[in-house]
Design an enzyme around this catalytic site. Structure first.
Site, mmCIF file in Angstrom:
data_model
loop_
_atom_site.group_PDB
_atom_site.id
_atom_site.type_symbol
_atom_site.label_atom_id
_atom_site.label_comp_id
_atom_site.label_asym_id
_atom_site.label_seq_id
_atom_site.Cartn_x
_atom_site.Cartn_y
_atom_site.Cartn_z
ATOM 1 N N HIS A 192 26.629 45.736 49.445
ATOM 2 C CA HIS A 192 25.378 46.173 48.597
ATOM 3 C C HIS A 192 25.099 45.582 47.219
ATOM 4 C CE1 HIS A 192 24.029 48.733 45.152
ATOM 5 N NE2 HIS A 192 23.369 49.367 45.998
ATOM 6 N N ASN A 193 26.069 44.977 46.532
ATOM 7 C CA ASN A 193 25.742 44.208 45.346
ATOM 8 C C ASN A 193 25.249 42.973 45.799
ATOM 9 O OD1 ASN A 193 27.104 46.449 44.179
ATOM 10 N ND2 ASN A 193 27.839 45.374 42.685
ATOM 11 N N SER B 259 27.739 53.317 43.209
ATOM 12 C CA SER B 259 26.519 52.625 42.900
ATOM 13 C C SER B 259 25.408 53.387 42.203
ATOM 14 C CB SER B 259 25.609 51.759 43.859
ATOM 15 O OG SER B 259 24.647 50.913 43.451
ATOM 16 N N GLU C 252 21.770 43.497 46.442
ATOM 17 C CA GLU C 252 21.170 43.690 45.317
ATOM 18 C C GLU C 252 20.840 42.216 44.592
ATOM 19 O OE1 GLU C 252 23.029 46.236 42.769
ATOM 20 O OE2 GLU C 252 22.840 45.145 41.106
ATOM 21 N N LYS D 112 30.487 48.100 49.176
ATOM 22 C CA LYS D 112 29.641 48.079 48.111
ATOM 23 C C LYS D 112 29.855 46.623 47.486
ATOM 24 C CE LYS D 112 28.616 49.540 43.829
ATOM 25 N NZ LYS D 112 29.124 48.540 42.569
HETATM 26 P P1 NBP Z 1 34.947 49.655 31.734
HETATM 27 O O1 NBP Z 1 34.836 48.899 33.060
HETATM 28 O O2 NBP Z 1 34.447 49.076 30.373
HETATM 29 O O3 NBP Z 1 36.369 50.063 31.520
HETATM 30 C C1 NBP Z 1 36.862 50.815 30.349
HETATM 31 C C2 NBP Z 1 37.810 51.716 30.538
HETATM 32 O O4 NBP Z 1 39.020 51.251 31.300
HETATM 33 C C3 NBP Z 1 38.249 52.770 29.529
HETATM 34 O O5 NBP Z 1 38.483 54.153 29.931
HETATM 35 C C4 NBP Z 1 39.648 51.978 28.999
HETATM 36 O O6 NBP Z 1 40.535 52.821 28.375
HETATM 37 C C5 NBP Z 1 40.245 51.747 30.460
HETATM 38 N N1 NBP Z 1 41.324 50.976 30.627
HETATM 39 C C6 NBP Z 1 41.268 49.467 30.525
HETATM 40 BR BR1 NBP Z 1 39.939 48.377 29.911
HETATM 41 N N2 NBP Z 1 42.557 49.064 30.493
HETATM 42 C C7 NBP Z 1 43.144 50.055 30.914
HETATM 43 C C8 NBP Z 1 44.738 49.903 31.240
HETATM 44 N N3 NBP Z 1 45.545 49.105 31.325
HETATM 45 N N4 NBP Z 1 45.235 51.291 31.362
HETATM 46 C C9 NBP Z 1 44.478 52.530 31.130
HETATM 47 N N5 NBP Z 1 43.204 52.514 30.975
HETATM 48 C C10 NBP Z 1 42.521 51.193 30.643
HETATM 49 O O7 NBP Z 1 34.054 51.167 32.100
HETATM 50 P P2 NBP Z 1 32.909 51.509 32.832
HETATM 51 O O8 NBP Z 1 31.863 50.393 32.431
HETATM 52 O O9 NBP Z 1 32.720 52.841 32.748
HETATM 53 O O10 NBP Z 1 33.290 51.099 34.283
HETATM 54 C C11 NBP Z 1 34.412 51.658 34.935
HETATM 55 C C12 NBP Z 1 34.632 51.219 36.316
HETATM 56 O O11 NBP Z 1 33.313 51.402 37.124
HETATM 57 C C13 NBP Z 1 34.703 49.547 36.316
HETATM 58 O O12 NBP Z 1 35.595 49.226 37.398
HETATM 59 C C14 NBP Z 1 33.295 49.132 36.860
HETATM 60 O O13 NBP Z 1 33.253 47.963 37.437
HETATM 61 C C15 NBP Z 1 32.891 50.218 37.913
HETATM 62 N N6 NBP Z 1 31.346 50.577 37.818
HETATM 63 C C16 NBP Z 1 30.489 50.247 36.808
HETATM 64 C C17 NBP Z 1 29.163 50.352 36.678
HETATM 65 C C18 NBP Z 1 28.332 50.483 35.433
HETATM 66 O O14 NBP Z 1 27.042 50.641 35.713
HETATM 67 N N7 NBP Z 1 29.034 50.394 34.384
HETATM 68 C C19 NBP Z 1 28.766 50.733 37.913
HETATM 69 C C20 NBP Z 1 29.574 51.016 39.003
HETATM 70 C C21 NBP Z 1 30.721 50.660 38.778
HETATM 71 P P3 NBP Z 1 40.458 52.718 26.777
HETATM 72 O O15 NBP Z 1 39.405 53.671 26.331
HETATM 73 O O16 NBP Z 1 41.762 53.281 26.299
HETATM 74 O O17 NBP Z 1 40.215 51.219 26.297
#
Ligand code: NBP
Length: 477
Positions: A186-187, A128, A190, A183
């Site tokens: 936590h959400n 988080s 939140e 987690k």
């Molecule tokens: P996203 O949730 O937007 O995911 C994008 C990533 O997933 C890219 O690297 C993409 O690769 C890859 N991907 C996908 Br979509 N399908 C795929 C597949 N079939 N095989 C391999 N790679 C694949 O990214 P994010 O916002 O950075 O979040 C990442 C994780 O962290 C998520 O689970 C999210 O819930 C969690 N999270 C996010 C936050 C936040 O604030 N954003 C906070 C805490 C946790 P590509 O580039 O090739 O499309």
């Protein structure tokens, strides 16, 4: 080169996490399905540390020292399974896959079990803090085996946020799905925190008649006291922001339909399955949902009700102090419900979660970070088997002092027609728990009447049924 850790999935979270590892002196292998993103990371940030760029899964795995540690930061759900299917055959006994995405804990339990059969450790990890947290220090909630934590823990401790006392905001939460479960809650908490803050704002706006700028000042003052927290701090920032295009307060030009991604809903769904009353968190989820029902809202706009008449200046200032009391008391109840869910999940799945340690790792890095969490930690550290946060003497004393104002705020809100689902649910929970007798006795009578569902008595052991359509005599069952 041989990298100590690898990150695959280089969207905002993965990229920032990889940079965080690198800045802390680790050699980091980086990989992404679409290789151009890996090259972008190297072009932009390659100088920041010791990165090893890998274009293929094979190169990525080969770049890692053993036991290999692979952090998967892809979109939660099917993409996580796809990545595991791709990498697992390339791994060896003792290697560790860390899933840092927002996975459902049931998926994490399944993945952990499947990979364990192949001798691979799977560490479902809640992270988080958003993008900024990933880069500068998140709160980290890893689940999984003791062995995996022994190899991974020191690295996570290094990149995590640090609480005011210097303690790293990471702990080995428990086996398999424990980290993702925590987690999830936590959400949920939140969501509840945000809803309670939104209600406080709404009351200060409608009942006290204050401007957003003035309310921002009130939140700034609150942020120097017992409500000191990240969410109160950003609330003041959002409320004092003025829209450049119109010159109006930003909060007045944003569409009032709250969205959600699903982790709050999971918290409530799981609570229903476990038979847990997390009413404050549920109301927060429902409040977002109801705000989005625009057709229903439009069709209901003409319904009868009072039009709030703002208070005079001195009354309004006094009312603001009462709202602080109501917000604080309701917050205690939300955390009571959230920790009850963690305690119940822990017992259900045999996780043996240390509730004080969970409160401790939420003190910095994460979205709900707050001075308050030091108090929650102290409560559980003093008494690990505390039945509820409300049983903690210090919290009970604070609620006792707040409750008159809490009730007064809800009376004013009801009279003026300002909705307060979170404050109301919290007070209802509190009054339900403290009641000597509940009308559940009547409910049992009704159930016995129409369905012969039986009841127990206050004065004798056993299970009974009354012959309602006969002579109304009572029979033991
Ligand atoms: P996203 O949730 O937007 O995911 C994008 C990533 O997933 C890219 O690297 C993409 O690769 C890859 N991907 C996908 Br979509 N399908 C795929 C597949 N079939 N095989 C391999 N790679 C694949 O990214 P994010 O916002 O950075 O979040 C990442 C994780 O962290 C998520 O689970 C999210 O819930 C969690 N999270 C996010 C936050 C936040 O604030 N954003 C906070 C805490 C946790 P590509 O580039 O090739 O499309």
């Amino acid at each position: 080169t041989s990298a100590q850790i690898g990150v695959t999935g280089l969207a905002v979270m993965g990229r920032n996490l990889a940079r965080n590892f690198a800045r802390n002196g680790y050699a980091v292998a980086v990989h992404n399905r679409t290789a151009s993103k890996t090259r972008e990371l190297m072009d932009e940030f390659g100088q920041e540390g010791d990165f090893v760029a890998a274009e293929s899964a094979e190169d990525f795995v080969a770049a890692l020292e053993r036991p290999r540690r692979l952090v998967v930061m892809v979109k939660a759900g099917d993409p996580t399974d796809a990545v595991i299917r791709e990498f697992a055959p390339l791994l060896e006994h003792g290697d560790v896959i860390i899933d840092g995405g927002n996975a459902h804990f049931a998926d994490t339990r399944r993945r952990e079990r499947e990979l364990r059969e192949h001798g691979i450790h799977f560490v479902g990890t809640g992270i988080s803090g958003g993008e900024e947290g990933a880069l500068h220090g998140p709160s980290i909630m890893p689940g999984g085996s003791d062995e995996s934590y022994a190899s991974l823990g020191p690295m996570l401790e290094k990149i995590s946020a640090k609480a005011a006392d210097g303690a790293p905001c990471v702990t080995h939460v428990g086996p398999d799905g424990a980290g993702h479960f925590v987690k999830m809650v936590h959400n949920g908490i939140e969501y509840a925190d945000m809803q309670l803050i939104a209600e406080a704002y709404h009351l200060l706006r409608e009942v006290a008649g204050f401007s957003p700028a003035r309310i921002a000042e009130i939140f700034r003052t609150w942020n120097t006291g017992r409500l000191d927290s990240y969410l109160i701090e950003i609330t003041a920032e959002v409320l004092s922001h003025v829209d450049a295009a119109t010159g109006e307060p930003f909060v007045d030009v944003v569409a009032d339909q709250a969205e959600q991604k699903g982790t709050g809903r999971w918290t409530v769904q799981i609570a229903l399955e476990l038979g847990l009353p997390v009413s404050g968190i549920a109301e927060a989820v429902f409040a977002r949902s109801l705000s989005g029902h625009t057709a229903l809202r439009a069709a209901s706009r003409g319904l009868a009700g009072p039009t709030p008449a703002p208070l005079g200046e001195s009354e309004a200032a006094a009312f603001a102090d009462q709202v602080e009391q109501a917000l604080y008391a309701s917050k205690i109840v939300s955390y009571t419900q959230g920790f009850h869910e963690i305690a119940t999940g822990s017992a259900e799945y045999g996780w043996n979660i240390d509730l004080g340690a969970v409160a401790a790792i939420w003190r910095a890095g994460c979205i709900i970070r707050a001075a308050f969490l030091d108090r929650v930690r102290a409560a559980y550290d003093a008494r690990p088997d505390l039945p509820s946060l409300l049983s903690d003497e210090a919290f009970a004393r604070e609620i006792a002092a707040a409750q008159d104002d809490w009730r007064a705020v809800l009376v004013a809100a009801t009279r003026q027609g300002v909705p307060t689902p979170g404050f109301s649910a919290a007070l209802t929970y509190y009054d339900t728990l403290r009641a000597d007798r509940l009308p559940a006795a009547l409910t049992q009578g009704q159930r016995d009447y129409f369905g012969a569902h039986t009841y127990r008595r206050t004065d004798r052991e056993g299970v009974f049924h009354t012959l309602w359509s006969g002579d109304r005599s009572e029979v033991p069952v």
